[in-house]
Scaffold this active site. Structure first.
Site, PDB file in Angstrom:
ATOM      1  N   SER A  23       0.857  -1.195   0.000  1.00 37.72           N
ATOM      2  CA  SER A  23       0.000   0.000   0.000  1.00 37.72           C
ATOM      3  C   SER A  23       0.887   1.236   0.000  1.00 37.72           C
ATOM      4  O   SER A  23       2.055   1.147  -0.383  1.00 37.72           O
ATOM      5  CB  SER A  23      -0.931  -0.030   1.221  1.00 37.72           C
ATOM      6  OG  SER A  23      -1.932   0.946   1.083  1.00 37.72           O
ATOM      7  N   ASN A  24       0.361   2.381   0.379  1.00 37.30           N
ATOM      8  CA  ASN A  24       1.155   3.613   0.433  1.00 37.30           C
ATOM      9  C   ASN A  24       0.644   4.511   1.554  1.00 37.30           C
ATOM     10  O   ASN A  24      -0.312   4.158   2.241  1.00 37.30           O
ATOM     11  CB  ASN A  24       1.118   4.322  -0.929  1.00 37.30           C
ATOM     12  CG  ASN A  24      -0.304   4.663  -1.334  1.00 37.30           C
ATOM     13  OD1 ASN A  24      -0.985   5.446  -0.673  1.00 37.30           O
ATOM     14  ND2 ASN A  24      -0.783   4.043  -2.407  1.00 37.30           N
ATOM     15  N   ARG A  25       1.267   5.667   1.722  1.00 34.46           N
ATOM     16  CA  ARG A  25       0.998   6.509   2.891  1.00 34.46           C
ATOM     17  C   ARG A  25      -0.193   7.457   2.729  1.00 34.46           C
ATOM     18  O   ARG A  25      -0.367   8.363   3.532  1.00 34.46           O
ATOM     19  CB  ARG A  25       2.239   7.341   3.229  1.00 34.46           C
ATOM     20  CG  ARG A  25       3.426   6.520   3.677  1.00 34.46           C
ATOM     21  CD  ARG A  25       4.565   7.463   4.078  1.00 34.46           C
ATOM     22  NE  ARG A  25       5.795   6.744   4.320  1.00 34.46           N
ATOM     23  CZ  ARG A  25       6.084   6.121   5.467  1.00 34.46           C
ATOM     24  NH1 ARG A  25       5.230   6.169   6.467  1.00 34.46           N
ATOM     25  NH2 ARG A  25       7.230   5.484   5.608  1.00 34.46           N
TER      26      ARG A  25
END
Ligand code: C5P
Length: 214
Positions: A23-25
């Site tokens: 995923s990512n931030r």
């Protein structure tokens, strides 16, 4: 003012095994504020398609998804009937080629995970965009930011690109404040660093003015 507004938001989450994912931030704040601002201004009915986030707007239609593929399917069901489409989601660019139904064991010192590209939802939509639709995309760049932004604006057939310059001074992802540029085919406007609610308001000012001119 608008028949239907479609907003994507949040990260996507691409599973590797039952407990791990890519995923990512992205926090989903900007998309959240865009939806709330549209509601506050009574701009039209909003469909909000989001990956996993705590930032869920109220009094709009919320569709919760997990993966890029699920987001693509959800967007596909709504984009034809929408006259404003804002793709604020930070869609994972890659997913694990294989899903491991049993939790991966930590046996060897090194392992290799093969990744494959996810569908570029915005690119697909841009190809099918009609004249009376306004399409807004986001970009997060660390180098050659304006050249990349112009390229994306054209490639994805966008009316407006909200450009984040990602640096130590402006992490953008996960923060309450951000400094962005609004990139349009007719020029670039730098916005001062401001909170994301305020950025959402300025983006809507731009969209409303674009609609006035179309
Ligand atoms: O090409 P890049 O990922 O930088 O483009 C970002 C824009 O494209 C964002 O508006 C994002 O929502 C959208 N996007 C998408 N599907 C992807 C990757 C990005 O819709 N797989």
């Amino acid at each position: 003012m608008f028949k239907k507004i479609l907003i994507t938001s949040g990260p996507t989450l691409e599973p590797i095994d039952p407990v791990r994912y890519i995923s990512n931030r992205s926090s989903g704040r900007t998309g959240y504020y865009l939806a709330m601002e549209a509601r506050m201004r009574n701009l039209g009915p909003v469909t909000f398609i989001t990956g996993p986030t705590v930032h869920l707007p109220t009094q709009v239609e919320v569709v919760q998804v997990e993966t890029a593929q699920e987001m693509r399917t959800a967007v596909g069901g709504h984009f034809r009937s929408s006259d404003v489409i804002i793709m604020a989601a930070a869609v994972s660019d890659y997913r694990s080629m294989k899903y491991y139904p049993d939790k991966m064991k930590k046996s060897s010192e090194r392992i290799t995970l093969e990744l494959v590209k996810t569908p570029d939802i915005l690119l697909e939509i841009g190809r099918h965009k009609r004249k009376n639709q306004i399409l807004v995309g986001f970009a997060a760049e660390t180098e050659d930011i304006f050249a990349n932004a112009q390229r994306k604006l054209l490639a994805k057939n966008l009316d407006l690109l909200v450009l984040n310059e990602i640096s130590d001074a402006n992490p953008a992802f996960g923060n309450e404040e951000n400094q962005v540029y609004l990139v349009r085919p007719d020029g670039v406007r730098r916005l001062d660093k401001m909170n994301k609610a305020h950025i959402a308001a300025v983006i809507w000012d731009d969209i409303v003015s674009l609609a006035g001119h179309s």
